[in-house]
Design a protein around this motif. Structure first.
Motif, PDB file in Angstrom:
ATOM      1  N   ASN A 196      34.838 -96.490 120.356  1.00 14.02           N
ATOM      2  CA  ASN A 196      34.036 -97.502 120.910  1.00 14.02           C
ATOM      3  C   ASN A 196      33.896 -97.698 122.186  1.00 14.02           C
ATOM      4  N   ILE A 197      34.649 -98.199 122.745  1.00 14.37           N
ATOM      5  CA  ILE A 197      34.022 -97.245 124.386  1.00 14.37           C
ATOM      6  C   ILE A 197      32.547 -96.833 124.119  1.00 14.37           C
ATOM      7  N   CYS A 198      32.596 -95.401 123.887  1.00 14.48           N
ATOM      8  CA  CYS A 198      31.555 -94.844 124.027  1.00 14.48           C
ATOM      9  C   CYS A 198      29.719 -95.400 123.711  1.00 14.48           C
ATOM     10  N   PHE A 199      30.331 -96.241 122.781  1.00 12.61           N
ATOM     11  CA  PHE A 199      29.031 -97.507 122.057  1.00 12.61           C
ATOM     12  C   PHE A 199      28.224 -98.209 123.802  1.00 12.61           C
ATOM     13  N   VAL A 200      30.294 -98.767 124.559  1.00 11.83           N
ATOM     14  CA  VAL A 200      29.990 -99.780 125.512  1.00 11.83           C
ATOM     15  C   VAL A 200      29.140 -99.533 126.316  1.00 11.83           C
ATOM     16  N   ILE A 201      29.354 -98.045 126.591  1.00 14.09           N
ATOM     17  CA  ILE A 201      29.232 -96.806 128.278  1.00 14.09           C
ATOM     18  C   ILE A 201      27.995 -96.462 128.042  1.00 14.09           C
ATOM     19  N   GLY A 202      26.846 -95.770 126.597  1.00 12.04           N
ATOM     20  CA  GLY A 202      26.386 -95.674 126.265  1.00 12.04           C
ATOM     21  C   GLY A 202      25.236 -96.867 126.390  1.00 12.04           C
ATOM     22  N   ALA A 203      25.581 -97.628 125.612  1.00  8.11           N
ATOM     23  CA  ALA A 203      24.765 -99.117 125.556  1.00  8.11           C
ATOM     24  C   ALA A 203      24.576 -99.561 127.318  1.00  8.11           C
ATOM     25  N   VAL A 204      25.400 -99.845 127.698  1.00  4.18           N
ATOM     26  CA  VAL A 204      24.907 -99.510 129.531  1.00  4.18           C
ATOM     27  C   VAL A 204      23.706 -98.478 130.145  1.00  4.18           C
ATOM     28  N   LEU A 205      24.106 -97.967 129.162  1.00  6.52           N
ATOM     29  CA  LEU A 205      23.417 -96.885 131.188  1.00  6.52           C
ATOM     30  C   LEU A 205      21.699 -96.932 129.945  1.00  6.52           C
TER      31      LEU A 205
ATOM     32  N   THR B 207      15.965 -95.738 134.334  1.00  4.62           N
ATOM     33  CA  THR B 207      15.411 -96.086 135.121  1.00  4.62           C
ATOM     34  C   THR B 207      14.372 -94.703 134.986  1.00  4.62           C
ATOM     35  N   THR B 208      14.654 -94.086 134.360  1.00  5.72           N
ATOM     36  CA  THR B 208      14.451 -92.409 133.829  1.00  5.72           C
ATOM     37  C   THR B 208      14.725 -92.153 132.173  1.00  5.72           C
ATOM     38  N   SER B 209      13.593 -90.740 132.370  1.00  6.45           N
ATOM     39  CA  SER B 209      14.032 -90.750 130.753  1.00  6.45           C
ATOM     40  C   SER B 209      15.302 -90.159 130.536  1.00  6.45           C
ATOM     41  N   ALA B 210      15.015 -89.398 131.818  1.00  8.13           N
ATOM     42  CA  ALA B 210      17.041 -87.971 131.936  1.00  8.13           C
ATOM     43  C   ALA B 210      18.353 -89.834 131.696  1.00  8.13           C
ATOM     44  N   GLN B 211      17.599 -90.802 132.057  1.00  6.97           N
ATOM     45  CA  GLN B 211      19.077 -92.078 131.940  1.00  6.97           C
ATOM     46  C   GLN B 211      19.443 -91.820 130.764  1.00  6.97           C
ATOM     47  N   PHE B 212      18.399 -93.028 129.924  1.00  9.21           N
ATOM     48  CA  PHE B 212      17.799 -92.771 128.333  1.00  9.21           C
ATOM     49  C   PHE B 212      18.758 -91.591 127.936  1.00  9.21           C
ATOM     50  N   ALA B 213      18.243 -90.665 128.103  1.00 12.80           N
ATOM     51  CA  ALA B 213      18.689 -89.405 127.290  1.00 12.80           C
ATOM     52  C   ALA B 213      20.246 -89.396 127.059  1.00 12.80           C
ATOM     53  N   VAL B 214      20.864 -89.852 128.606  1.00  8.51           N
ATOM     54  CA  VAL B 214      22.541 -89.148 128.476  1.00  8.51           C
ATOM     55  C   VAL B 214      23.114 -90.938 127.786  1.00  8.51           C
ATOM     56  N   GLY B 215      21.991 -91.540 127.826  1.00  7.98           N
ATOM     57  CA  GLY B 215      22.667 -93.260 127.466  1.00  7.98           C
ATOM     58  C   GLY B 215      22.723 -92.844 125.650  1.00  7.98           C
ATOM     59  N   ARG B 216      21.326 -91.672 125.255  1.00 11.62           N
ATOM     60  CA  ARG B 216      21.630 -92.109 123.184  1.00 11.62           C
ATOM     61  C   ARG B 216      22.710 -90.647 123.188  1.00 11.62           C
ATOM     62  N   VAL B 217      22.685 -90.005 124.055  1.00 13.27           N
ATOM     63  CA  VAL B 217      24.072 -88.720 123.448  1.00 13.27           C
ATOM     64  C   VAL B 217      25.436 -89.556 123.413  1.00 13.27           C
ATOM     65  N   ILE B 218      25.623 -90.291 123.985  1.00 10.48           N
ATOM     66  CA  ILE B 218      27.152 -90.821 124.325  1.00 10.48           C
ATOM     67  C   ILE B 218      26.851 -91.654 123.290  1.00 10.48           C
ATOM     68  N   VAL B 219      26.222 -92.321 122.544  1.00  8.01           N
ATOM     69  CA  VAL B 219      25.954 -93.245 121.006  1.00  8.01           C
ATOM     70  C   VAL B 219      26.030 -92.789 120.218  1.00  8.01           C
ATOM     71  N   GLY B 220      25.623 -91.393 120.801  1.00  9.04           N
ATOM     72  CA  GLY B 220      25.625 -90.157 119.896  1.00  9.04           C
ATOM     73  C   GLY B 220      26.939 -89.335 119.219  1.00  9.04           C
TER      74      GLY B 220
END
Length: 530
Positions: free
Chosen positions: A103-112, A117-130
């Motif tokens: 569940n820690i990954c859901f929290v980290i991904g949501a924060v990202l 501010t960039t598509s790269a940060q957004f994509a990394v957040g999607r990878v982590i919640v994924g």
């Protein structure tokens, strides 16, 4: 009364529902961007990037169709990684505790994502919640399968898909009110709430008795079994313990150990002493060890094909892009049609949940795939002839067909077809296949839609037809059977795992069982068959 016929304790239902909050979160993240997608990519009243008043955060993240497809597909890419790593984590820390940690990954991904501010940060957040989503869809099915009584295993594991559909519906309904430059960031952070609720709830859930036995924590396993069962547990516990690991001494004809103790905690050491030493010493197998065992390798390959097929039906083309599909015919009302489809998916899943232990796994999967093939073909007709009503009806029936069968059964089917010592590796491989093709469909569908236009779903018609043939010819019915009974039918129950994997092991026979020479005891008839 024997615990296998004594019904279900409310505590088991509680554990199944708390575990399924992990797949609820997976559903939330699957469709979180479906409705507010326009506001993620487009700033209000401007072709450029604008910022919130008094903030350095942009109101949107400019992405073209290809970058948007990649960012959307990153959820599935992360899911693939989560599924791949789930087996090792679940064997090391246990099913319950590894879900708690993830569940820690859901929290980290949501924060990202919510501060992107960039598509790269957004994509990394999607990878982590994924990654968290992929892990949950793999291990939730294993956990619920291992804590459920055989007679109700199907309906309990179906909570996995039911909560997924509820998560999809909930986030899309919420998304209707958050179609704004601020709203899309709120949508991406909602995943934190169910993660916290599950983390707290898991502290009150039982660990898997099968996993505890595999760790030689037999006394704890027996205590957990008493919490999870009504009636006398000894016969079920003996059968479970003998089937958890493979050893030369295991035999399907061997009776379970006798004991006069029924539901008392006072004599938990008795059964521990009766557990064969060979079984106490066996550990869980890695994927590369499992595929050395021919019979299990074939089973895992079949599960990988089944999970790949469930994605290649095109279901996530609807879940990811239904709003953009409906916009062609319904304009601004497309979002409401999307929510209606999500609501229907919940209803269909409930129907499937009620039928899975009655009609059986194979029958539901076959009906599901055949109906999806038919409705995808009719959907193509509706799109080609611009018949809006036919499009909507077929899409709804397509989603409903998925919900009653292929949305539920593959997760349960994989977890109950494999022995405990191989279920972690096997489910990881199967769900890796699921998430990989989920990623591929999400990535290429916008391009396919542009290239094929109204005929894009004909691709899925063909793939679903072949999946129907595969289900008909290569799957077996498993309803209302214990894991050990299924193992006897599939041929892995009496495999000599130690002999097969030993460095000095003789060659295997055609079914994957080791030919052991000079053994003190004569092999059983079943062993000679294998």
């Amino acid at each position: 009364m024997d615990s296998r016929q004594a019904g279900v304790r409310p505590f088991v239902v509680f554990c199944a529902m708390i575990a399924s909050l992990g797949t609820f979160n997976s559903g939330v993240n699957t469709s979180a961007l479906n409705i507010p997608s326009y506001y993620v990519r487009n700033c209000p009243d401007s072709d450029g990037v604008t910022y919130y008043p008094g903030s350095s955060l942009p109101q949107c993240i400019k992405m073209d169709d290809w970058i948007w497809g990649v960012s959307t597909g990153m959820l599935a890419c992360g899911g693939l990684f989560g599924a791949l790593s789930s087996g090792a984590l679940a064997e090391r820390f246990g099913r319950r505790d590894s879900m708690l940690m993830m569940n820690i990954c859901f929290v980290i991904g949501a924060v990202l994502m919510s501060t992107s501010t960039t598509s790269a940060q957004f994509a990394v957040g999607r990878v982590i919640v994924g990654a968290a989503s992929g892990f949950m869809t793999t291990i939730v099915s294993v956990y619920i399968t291992e804590i459920s009584p055989p007679s109700h295993r199907g309906v309990l594991v179906a909570f996995l898909q039911l909560f997924t559909t509820i998560g999809i519906f909930a986030i899309e309904a919420i998304g209707l009110g958050l179609r704004s430059p601020v709203g899309w960031r709120v949508v991406t952070v909602i995943t934190v709430a169910p993660a916290l609720i599950q983390a707290i709830g898991l502290l009150f859930c039982a660990r898997s008795p099968r996993w505890l036995v595999s760790q030689n924590r037999v006394d704890e396993a027996r205590v957990a079994m008493l919490r999870l069962r009504k009636g006398a547990i000894e016969d079920e516990f003996a059968e479970m313990s003998s089937g958890v690991v493979g050893s030369p001494s295991s035999s399907p004809s061997a009776p379970p150990p006798e004991t006069t103790e029924k539901d008392s905690l006072a004599d938990t050491t008795v059964f521990h002493e009766e557990l064969p030493k060979a079984k106490q010493d066996t550990h869980h197998l890695s994927f590369f060890q499992v595929i050395r065992i021919r019979k299990l390798a074939i089973l895992i390959f079949q599960q990988m094909v089944l999970h790949a097929g469930s994605q290649l039906t095109g279901i996530n083309a609807i879940m990811y892009y239904s709003t953009s599909i409906f916009e062609v015919s319904f304009g601004d009302n497309a979002a409401y049609v999307t929510v209606g489809v999500a609501a229907l998916n919940i209803f269909a899943t409930i129907v499937g949940q009620l039928l899975i232990d009655r009609l059986g796994r194979k029958f539901l999967m076959l009906i599901s795939s055949v109906c999806m093939c038919l409705f995808a073909a009719l959907m193509t007709v509706g799109m080609a002839l611009d018949i809006s009503v036919l499009q909507v009806v077929c899409i709804m029936l397509f989603v409903a067909s998925f919900g009653i069968g292929l949305g539920i059964v593959p997760f349960l089917f994989t977890a109950e077809c494999l022995p405990t010592y191989a279920v972690g590796a096997g489910c990881s491989a199967a769900l890796m296949s699921n998430w990989f093709f989920n990623f591929i469909v999400g990535l290429v569908f916008p391009t396919l839609q542009s290239a094929c236009g109204d005929y894009v779903f004909l691709i899925f018609v063909g793939l679903t037809f072949f999946l129907s043939l595969f289900i008909f010819f290569f799957t077996k019915e498993t309803k209302r059977k214990t894991i050990e009974e299924i193992g006897r039918e599939l041929g892995w129950y009496d495999l000599d795992i130690h002999g097969i994997l030993s460095p000095s092991s003789p060659t295997e026979d055609g079914n994957g069982a080791a030919i052991v020479e000079n053994m003190p005891a004569a092999p059983t008839t079943t062993e000679l068959k294998n």
